[in-house]
Design an enzyme around this catalytic site. Structure first.
Site, PDB file in Angstrom:
ATOM      1  N   HIS A   1      11.970   6.869   4.120  1.00  0.00           N
ATOM      2  CA  HIS A   1      11.449   5.630   4.700  1.00  0.00           C
ATOM      3  C   HIS A   1       9.937   5.708   4.930  1.00  0.00           C
ATOM      4  CE1 HIS A   1      10.869   7.341   8.735  1.00  0.00           C
ATOM      5  NE2 HIS A   1      12.015   7.974   8.569  1.00  0.00           N
TER       6      HIS A   1
ATOM      7  N   SER B   1       6.562   2.851   1.087  1.00  0.00           N
ATOM      8  CA  SER B   1       5.294   2.958   1.800  1.00  0.00           C
ATOM      9  C   SER B   1       4.857   4.415   1.976  1.00  0.00           C
ATOM     10  CB  SER B   1       5.460   2.234   3.140  1.00  0.00           C
ATOM     11  OG  SER B   1       4.232   2.029   3.741  1.00  0.00           O
TER      12      SER B   1
ATOM     13  N   ASP C   1       2.217  -8.557   0.207  1.00  0.00           N
ATOM     14  CA  ASP C   1       2.116  -7.375   1.071  1.00  0.00           C
ATOM     15  C   ASP C   1       0.784  -7.373   1.822  1.00  0.00           C
ATOM     16  OD1 ASP C   1       2.077  -4.750   2.148  1.00  0.00           O
ATOM     17  OD2 ASP C   1       3.368  -4.052   0.529  1.00  0.00           O
TER      18      ASP C   1
ATOM     19  N   HIS D   1       5.524  -6.588   2.825  1.00  0.00           N
ATOM     20  CA  HIS D   1       5.741  -5.139   2.872  1.00  0.00           C
ATOM     21  C   HIS D   1       7.204  -4.769   3.114  1.00  0.00           C
ATOM     22  CE1 HIS D   1       4.099  -1.146   2.958  1.00  0.00           C
ATOM     23  NE2 HIS D   1       4.661  -0.877   4.114  1.00  0.00           N
TER      24      HIS D   1
END
Ligand SMILES: *[C@@H]1O[C@H](CO)[C@@H](O)[C@H](O)[C@H]1NC(C)=O
Ligand SMILES: *[C@@H]1O[C@H](CO)[C@@H](O)[C@H](O)[C@H]1NC(C)=O
Length: 428
Positions: free
Chosen positions: A150, A224, A369, A397
């Site tokens: 993540h 990310s 984003d 995002h």
């Protein structure tokens, strides 16, 4: 989108306000530095020094152990003026204790402290085993794995609640899904005797997932900040990694010397607008202002969750909201600087290994984003040609995943099945 160089009145207004606001924050951060130094001295047995005061020491250390230079070299107008009354030195005590009890400014609710009871420090891992055991009827002789990483201020929930429920039957039967909460986030340990460097995160992943599950072959999916960790993993184990899917990867075209500063300036530009950028800037540039924000929100997350439930009249809150506060200031601050900024220096090296090993890479990003500039995906694509690039219209995002779970999961499965001999896995 590349910003146009034309000079609009709105732009100059934002610049003027930004200058004013950030000058104020420069001063506020210095004053808070004093405030916390005073309170830490009283409330902590072994106060952890901040980066305003041990700059020289940090810059002197070198080699593998170096922390990101952005920790020590954040420009602050007032610090640079060297106001004499702000120059007092901390005792010079370096914190070297055991993973300690929470700082007084951190939350100490049961869920935030649960990791301390377990003894051996390992990451929180969510694993979904294939329903068909080791030898599926589709002829796979060993299980294939997908490993999920993540991003910043997030947790394994971003996968477990979106991708996992949408997996196709074939995937469910034949593949093992593993998602971790990164060190310092979600339900994972948040020690204060660790600097949360890229290598610390990698070591924890090895100890908590790679070794226990004996992973010798896996696909990686990362969002990310997780993309930096994913590429570091792929560079370390190029034979094991079958494919990499990078969602909104923060990658900037820069020289190695300037990579950290470039990442900081692009992801946390000191501007008041748009609001998300302002938030990133405040949290990345100001150690003490950031600690105050965490003190208000993370330390009191139970109260905020209660308020949110009242306001939204819902029993369970979105994981997106809950994950925002599941860290300590110490873990988030160090991870932001040492992984996102510090890791930026090594990206080209990692990409070179990935390119040479011919690991298939897919890049996905939403064109709206506001956290990671869209240029990043194009930079990466250019660097990694023939990587596959998918720009999703109208998504930002997180909504590049959340809200289009099914389409996103299909994209992952396409990558997994096409990168290997997985014709066997398609139904038939
Ligand atoms: C896909 O995931 C979303 C979010 O968890 C869920 O609402 C939806 O029902 C899932 N779709 C399927 C087909 O399971
Ligand atoms: C991939 O497919 C080829 C041809 O069908 C076969 O020879 C090879 O053994 C397969 N490799 C794997 C890893 O299944």
């Amino acid at each position: 989108m590349p910003s146009s160089p034309t000079f609009s009145p709105k732009d100059s207004l934002i610049s003027a306000i930004s200058l004013f606001v950030f000058t104020f924050l420069d001063l506020l951060d210095l004053l808070l530095c004093y405030f916390y130094r005073f309170l830490d001295g009283i409330l902590e047995d072994n106060p952890i020094p901040c980066y305003c005061h041990n700059r020289a020491k940090q810059e002197a250390s070198d080699g593998e152990d170096i922390v990101s230079e952005t920790l020590c070299r954040r420009r602050n107008l007032f610090r640079e003026m060297g106001l004499p009354f702000l120059k007092a030195k901390l005792d010079g005590k370096q914190y070297e204790g055991e993973p300690c009890s929470p700082r007084w400014s951190d939350c100490s609710c049961n869920s935030c402290l649960s990791w301390q009871e377990k003894g051996d420090e390992k990451l929180h891992v969510v694993a979904m085993e294939p329903s068909q055991g080791k030898k599926g009827e589709h002829g796979m002789n060993s299980i294939e794995n997908a490993f999920f990483i993540h991003g910043f201020l997030s947790s394994s929930s971003v996968w477990v609640e979106t991708v996992f429920p949408n997996l196709s039957d074939v995937t469910r039967q034949n593949m093992r899904m593993i998602a971790v909460d990164l060190l310092g986030f979600g339900r994972s340990p948040k020690p204060t005797n660790c600097k949360y460097r890229l290598k610390d995160h990698l070591e924890m992943i090895e100890k908590s997932a790679i070794v226990p599950f004996q992973l010798s072959s896996y696909h990686i999916v990362a969002h990310s900040m997780g993309c930096i960790i994913a590429l570091a993993m792929a560079a370390k184990y190029p034979e094991a990694v079958k494919s990499i899917t990078l969602v909104a990867p923060p990658y900037f075209d820069s020289t190695e010397e300037e990579a950290s500063q470039t990442a900081l300036n692009k992801l946390a530009e000191r501007r008041v607008w748009p609001p998300l950028l302002f938030g990133s800037a405040v949290m990345s540039w100001y150690e003490h202002v950031g600690r105050t924000v965490c003190f208000m929100f993370c330390r009191n997350h139970l109260i905020w969750e209660w308020i949110m439930k009242l306001v939204t009249r819902r029993r369970d809150l979105s994981f997106l909201f809950i994950d925002l506060t599941k860290h300590t200031h110490y873990s988030a601050w160090h991870t932001m600087h040492n992984v996102i900024c510090g890791g930026a220096k090594s990206m080209d090296k990692y990409l070179e290994v990935v390119r040479k090993a011919k690991i298939p890479v897919k890049i996905i990003q939403g064109d709206k984003d506001q956290v990671v500039p869209l240029e990043c995906s194009f930079n990466l694509k250019a660097k990694l040609d023939p990587a596959e690039l998918k720009i999703v219209n109208g998504r930002d995002h997180s909504s590049v995943i959340v809200g289009r779970e099914e389409a996103f999961t299909r994209e992952l499965e396409d990558t997994w099945f096409s990168s290997k001999n997985c014709t066997k896995m398609s139904n038939g």
